[in-house]
Design a protein around this motif. Structure first.
Motif, PDB file in Angstrom:
ATOM      1  N   ASP A 263      15.628   0.921  22.260  1.00 55.90           N
ATOM      2  CA  ASP A 263      16.370   0.393  23.460  1.00 55.90           C
ATOM      3  C   ASP A 263      15.379  -0.296  24.624  1.00 55.90           C
ATOM      4  O   ASP A 263      15.643  -1.246  25.272  1.00 55.90           O
ATOM      5  CB  ASP A 263      17.225   1.671  24.332  1.00 55.90           C
ATOM      6  CG  ASP A 263      18.489   2.108  23.569  1.00 55.90           C
ATOM      7  OD1 ASP A 263      19.053   0.965  22.619  1.00 55.90           O
ATOM      8  OD2 ASP A 263      19.038   3.003  24.171  1.00 55.90           O
ATOM      9  N   LEU A 264      14.291   0.461  24.862  1.00 54.25           N
ATOM     10  CA  LEU A 264      13.289  -0.207  25.460  1.00 54.25           C
ATOM     11  C   LEU A 264      12.838  -1.750  24.959  1.00 54.25           C
ATOM     12  O   LEU A 264      12.392  -2.562  25.609  1.00 54.25           O
ATOM     13  CB  LEU A 264      11.940   0.677  25.372  1.00 54.25           C
ATOM     14  CG  LEU A 264      11.860   1.742  26.405  1.00 54.25           C
ATOM     15  CD1 LEU A 264      10.818   2.724  26.305  1.00 54.25           C
ATOM     16  CD2 LEU A 264      11.897   1.138  27.943  1.00 54.25           C
ATOM     17  N   ASP A 265      12.672  -1.649  23.515  1.00 52.68           N
ATOM     18  CA  ASP A 265      12.419  -3.095  23.223  1.00 52.68           C
ATOM     19  C   ASP A 265      13.517  -4.278  23.298  1.00 52.68           C
ATOM     20  O   ASP A 265      13.157  -5.218  23.699  1.00 52.68           O
ATOM     21  CB  ASP A 265      12.197  -3.104  21.456  1.00 52.68           C
ATOM     22  CG  ASP A 265      11.034  -2.330  21.098  1.00 52.68           C
ATOM     23  OD1 ASP A 265      10.032  -2.430  21.902  1.00 52.68           O
ATOM     24  OD2 ASP A 265      10.730  -1.815  20.005  1.00 52.68           O
ATOM     25  N   ALA A 266      14.640  -3.589  23.337  1.00 51.48           N
ATOM     26  CA  ALA A 266      15.985  -4.663  23.610  1.00 51.48           C
ATOM     27  C   ALA A 266      15.915  -5.009  25.040  1.00 51.48           C
ATOM     28  O   ALA A 266      16.129  -6.198  25.391  1.00 51.48           O
ATOM     29  CB  ALA A 266      17.247  -3.922  23.101  1.00 51.48           C
ATOM     30  N   ILE A 267      15.585  -4.250  26.034  1.00 52.45           N
ATOM     31  CA  ILE A 267      15.689  -4.248  27.620  1.00 52.45           C
ATOM     32  C   ILE A 267      14.505  -5.334  27.806  1.00 52.45           C
ATOM     33  O   ILE A 267      14.672  -6.477  28.463  1.00 52.45           O
ATOM     34  CB  ILE A 267      15.583  -3.185  28.109  1.00 52.45           C
ATOM     35  CG1 ILE A 267      16.733  -2.401  28.092  1.00 52.45           C
ATOM     36  CG2 ILE A 267      14.820  -3.477  29.628  1.00 52.45           C
ATOM     37  CD1 ILE A 267      16.438  -0.958  28.899  1.00 52.45           C
ATOM     38  N   VAL A 268      13.254  -5.209  27.321  1.00 57.65           N
ATOM     39  CA  VAL A 268      11.993  -6.224  27.588  1.00 57.65           C
ATOM     40  C   VAL A 268      12.439  -7.466  26.925  1.00 57.65           C
ATOM     41  O   VAL A 268      12.171  -8.501  27.480  1.00 57.65           O
ATOM     42  CB  VAL A 268      10.839  -5.433  26.834  1.00 57.65           C
ATOM     43  CG1 VAL A 268       9.948  -6.391  26.835  1.00 57.65           C
ATOM     44  CG2 VAL A 268      10.439  -4.232  27.397  1.00 57.65           C
ATOM     45  N   ALA A 269      13.119  -7.622  25.785  1.00 60.79           N
ATOM     46  CA  ALA A 269      13.345  -8.704  25.144  1.00 60.79           C
ATOM     47  C   ALA A 269      14.294  -9.532  25.874  1.00 60.79           C
ATOM     48  O   ALA A 269      14.204 -10.730  26.199  1.00 60.79           O
ATOM     49  CB  ALA A 269      13.962  -8.632  23.657  1.00 60.79           C
ATOM     50  N   PHE A 270      15.440  -8.884  26.460  1.00 66.17           N
ATOM     51  CA  PHE A 270      16.332  -9.703  27.394  1.00 66.17           C
ATOM     52  C   PHE A 270      15.543  -9.930  28.698  1.00 66.17           C
ATOM     53  O   PHE A 270      15.817 -11.194  29.308  1.00 66.17           O
ATOM     54  CB  PHE A 270      17.745  -8.854  27.572  1.00 66.17           C
ATOM     55  CG  PHE A 270      18.530  -9.236  28.433  1.00 66.17           C
ATOM     56  CD1 PHE A 270      18.942 -10.616  27.728  1.00 66.17           C
ATOM     57  CD2 PHE A 270      18.832  -9.221  29.640  1.00 66.17           C
ATOM     58  CE1 PHE A 270      20.053 -11.225  28.416  1.00 66.17           C
ATOM     59  CE2 PHE A 270      19.852 -10.006  30.434  1.00 66.17           C
ATOM     60  CZ  PHE A 270      20.385 -10.795  29.846  1.00 66.17           C
ATOM     61  N   VAL A 271      14.882  -9.190  29.483  1.00 65.66           N
ATOM     62  CA  VAL A 271      14.065  -9.280  30.578  1.00 65.66           C
ATOM     63  C   VAL A 271      13.420 -10.631  30.532  1.00 65.66           C
ATOM     64  O   VAL A 271      13.392 -11.452  31.537  1.00 65.66           O
ATOM     65  CB  VAL A 271      13.258  -8.362  31.110  1.00 65.66           C
ATOM     66  CG1 VAL A 271      12.440  -8.728  32.213  1.00 65.66           C
ATOM     67  CG2 VAL A 271      14.043  -7.000  31.660  1.00 65.66           C
ATOM     68  N   ARG A 272      12.901 -10.697  29.423  1.00 65.04           N
ATOM     69  CA  ARG A 272      12.141 -12.104  29.259  1.00 65.04           C
ATOM     70  C   ARG A 272      12.895 -13.545  29.386  1.00 65.04           C
ATOM     71  O   ARG A 272      12.546 -14.445  29.593  1.00 65.04           O
ATOM     72  CB  ARG A 272      11.373 -12.094  27.815  1.00 65.04           C
ATOM     73  CG  ARG A 272      10.629 -11.046  27.450  1.00 65.04           C
ATOM     74  CD  ARG A 272       9.217 -11.445  27.983  1.00 65.04           C
ATOM     75  NE  ARG A 272       8.072 -10.730  27.653  1.00 65.04           N
ATOM     76  CZ  ARG A 272       6.942 -10.499  27.950  1.00 65.04           C
ATOM     77  NH1 ARG A 272       6.803 -11.163  29.293  1.00 65.04           N
ATOM     78  NH2 ARG A 272       6.147  -9.564  27.762  1.00 65.04           N
ATOM     79  N   THR A 273      14.167 -13.190  29.275  1.00 69.22           N
ATOM     80  CA  THR A 273      15.086 -14.374  29.138  1.00 69.22           C
ATOM     81  C   THR A 273      15.673 -14.558  30.739  1.00 69.22           C
ATOM     82  O   THR A 273      16.550 -15.592  31.100  1.00 69.22           O
ATOM     83  CB  THR A 273      16.334 -14.159  28.468  1.00 69.22           C
ATOM     84  OG1 THR A 273      17.066 -13.290  28.854  1.00 69.22           O
ATOM     85  CG2 THR A 273      16.049 -14.033  26.921  1.00 69.22           C
ATOM     86  N   LEU A 274      15.436 -13.684  31.800  1.00 67.84           N
ATOM     87  CA  LEU A 274      15.856 -13.820  33.006  1.00 67.84           C
ATOM     88  C   LEU A 274      15.272 -15.109  33.582  1.00 67.84           C
ATOM     89  O   LEU A 274      13.900 -15.411  33.551  1.00 67.84           O
ATOM     90  CB  LEU A 274      15.656 -12.558  33.866  1.00 67.84           C
ATOM     91  CG  LEU A 274      16.431 -11.229  33.720  1.00 67.84           C
ATOM     92  CD1 LEU A 274      15.451 -10.140  34.611  1.00 67.84           C
ATOM     93  CD2 LEU A 274      17.757 -11.465  33.584  1.00 67.84           C
ATOM     94  N   PRO A 275      16.215 -16.076  34.234  1.00 70.60           N
ATOM     95  CA  PRO A 275      15.516 -17.366  34.806  1.00 70.60           C
ATOM     96  C   PRO A 275      14.659 -16.789  35.988  1.00 70.60           C
ATOM     97  O   PRO A 275      14.737 -16.129  36.701  1.00 70.60           O
ATOM     98  CB  PRO A 275      16.784 -17.892  35.330  1.00 70.60           C
ATOM     99  CG  PRO A 275      17.949 -17.659  34.370  1.00 70.60           C
ATOM    100  CD  PRO A 275      17.549 -15.885  33.948  1.00 70.60           C
ATOM    101  N   PRO A 276      13.350 -17.742  35.828  1.00 73.56           N
ATOM    102  CA  PRO A 276      12.231 -17.461  36.878  1.00 73.56           C
ATOM    103  C   PRO A 276      12.916 -17.642  38.287  1.00 73.56           C
ATOM    104  O   PRO A 276      13.499 -18.888  38.565  1.00 73.56           O
ATOM    105  CB  PRO A 276      11.184 -18.283  36.400  1.00 73.56           C
ATOM    106  CG  PRO A 276      11.709 -19.299  35.402  1.00 73.56           C
ATOM    107  CD  PRO A 276      12.902 -18.682  34.840  1.00 73.56           C
ATOM    108  N   LYS A 277      12.916 -16.882  39.255  1.00 74.71           N
ATOM    109  CA  LYS A 277      13.028 -16.942  40.555  1.00 74.71           C
ATOM    110  C   LYS A 277      11.665 -16.787  41.372  1.00 74.71           C
ATOM    111  O   LYS A 277      10.809 -15.844  41.080  1.00 74.71           O
ATOM    112  CB  LYS A 277      13.985 -15.999  40.986  1.00 74.71           C
ATOM    113  CG  LYS A 277      15.149 -16.288  40.233  1.00 74.71           C
ATOM    114  CD  LYS A 277      15.993 -17.441  40.405  1.00 74.71           C
ATOM    115  CE  LYS A 277      17.422 -17.372  39.867  1.00 74.71           C
ATOM    116  NZ  LYS A 277      18.273 -18.526  39.786  1.00 74.71           N
ATOM    117  N   LYS A 278      11.477 -17.544  42.336  1.00 72.01           N
ATOM    118  CA  LYS A 278      10.130 -17.379  43.088  1.00 72.01           C
ATOM    119  C   LYS A 278      10.590 -16.497  44.489  1.00 72.01           C
ATOM    120  O   LYS A 278      11.758 -16.820  45.047  1.00 72.01           O
ATOM    121  CB  LYS A 278       9.300 -18.684  43.611  1.00 72.01           C
ATOM    122  CG  LYS A 278       8.919 -19.303  42.383  1.00 72.01           C
ATOM    123  CD  LYS A 278       8.232 -20.636  42.867  1.00 72.01           C
ATOM    124  CE  LYS A 278       7.456 -21.168  41.652  1.00 72.01           C
ATOM    125  NZ  LYS A 278       6.343 -20.373  40.965  1.00 72.01           N
TER     126      LYS A 278
END
Length: 278
Positions: A263-278
């Motif tokens: 589950d941790l691996d899955a969360i990290v993988a998805f967090v990587r896809t969050l569009p960058p916001k400054k």
């Protein structure tokens, strides 16, 4: 080879062999969804688990003042008289059996994605915990609040789609309501999910003092874009930032430390896809 990998991944993401609904519900409540953070009383030494889920933290906001309610099966002050259907409806709508609606601090909009099995598991687990008689104060609503539809929420997920790692990560991030804390609020306590989802910037005050939620998008300067997977996992489960700083609550690091590696691996993988916001 591709078919074999897909089968292996599906087996990895499937419910643990022999896992009961009650066990699954305990994992969701105690780890992923961190229900204790709001619904268990907090003393000088932290959460008082001898009165687990009997009512907890008070949120005194400009829009409302509410206390995490008693969700033990006590018949007078908890949910002991609710049917399973009423309990599951409440989780995804915020509507209580008497027709009143919970304050938006209860992240029911995020829970709209809960699978049918996980809703059954949550109901089963909440039936199994010891009933505690503890009446919480009635809520106070100070202004009318607009309904919200958080990013990635609004549609019930199926068990089948969770065999995909990114879909599972999106699901877990949503039911953990990470974007509730990591998205700034605009006027009238409404989150800016459209323009600033995951950007951080919300201030939280409590026994720990004051903390501000960080940017968890892929932005390399202000977010997690340059963090390694292990650094993100350490922040989630130990509360240690990339530079070694100790992070403050209300992020429930100890609870997240009990999440499965998958589950941790899955969360990290998805967090990587969050569009960058400054």
């Amino acid at each position: 080879m591709r078919a074999a990998v897909s089968i292996a991944l599906a087996l990895l993401m499937a419910p643990a062999m022999g896992e009961t609904l009650t066990e699954r519900g305990a994992y969701l409540v105690g780890s992923v969804m961190v229900c204790h953070n709001c619904h268990t009383p907090r003393g000088p030494q932290g959460l008082d688990l001898s009165h687990a889920l009997s009512g907890g933290q008070t949120f005194d906001e400009p829009a409302f003042k509410v206390t995490g309610s008693n969700i033990t099966p006590d018949k007078d002050t908890g949910v002991g008289n609710w049917t399973d259907a009423e309990l599951k409806r409440f989780l995804v709508s915020g509507i209580k059996p008497n027709g009143t609606k919970a304050a938006p601090i209860m992240p029911t909009e995020f829970y709209t994605v809960l699978t049918a099995r996980d809703l059954d598991a949550l109901a089963a687990y909440l039936r199994s915990v010891p009933p505690v008689r503890h009446e919480t104060p009635a809520p106070e609503y100070r202004i009318a609040l607009k309904p919200e539809v958080p990013t990635y929420a609004g549609r019930q997920a199926s068990e089948a789609e969770l065999s995909d790692k990114l879909a599972r990560g999106r699901y877990l991030l949503t039911i953990a309501h990470c974007l509730e804390c990591h998205t700034p609020e605009g006027p009238s306590a409404v989150h800016d999910f459209t323009a600033a989802s995951g950007k951080g910037g919300r201030t939280f005050r409590g026994p720990w003092g004051e903390s501000v939620s960080p940017n968890i998008t892929a932005d390399p300067a202000t977010g997690l874009g340059n963090w390694s997977d292990d650094e993100i996992k350490r922040a989630i489960t130990q509360g240690i930032a990339r530079d070694g700083r100790k992070l403050k609550p209300p992020m429930a690091y100890a609870a997240y430390a009990s999440m499965t590696p998958q589950d941790l691996d899955a969360i990290v993988a998805f967090v990587r896809t969050l569009p960058p916001k400054k």
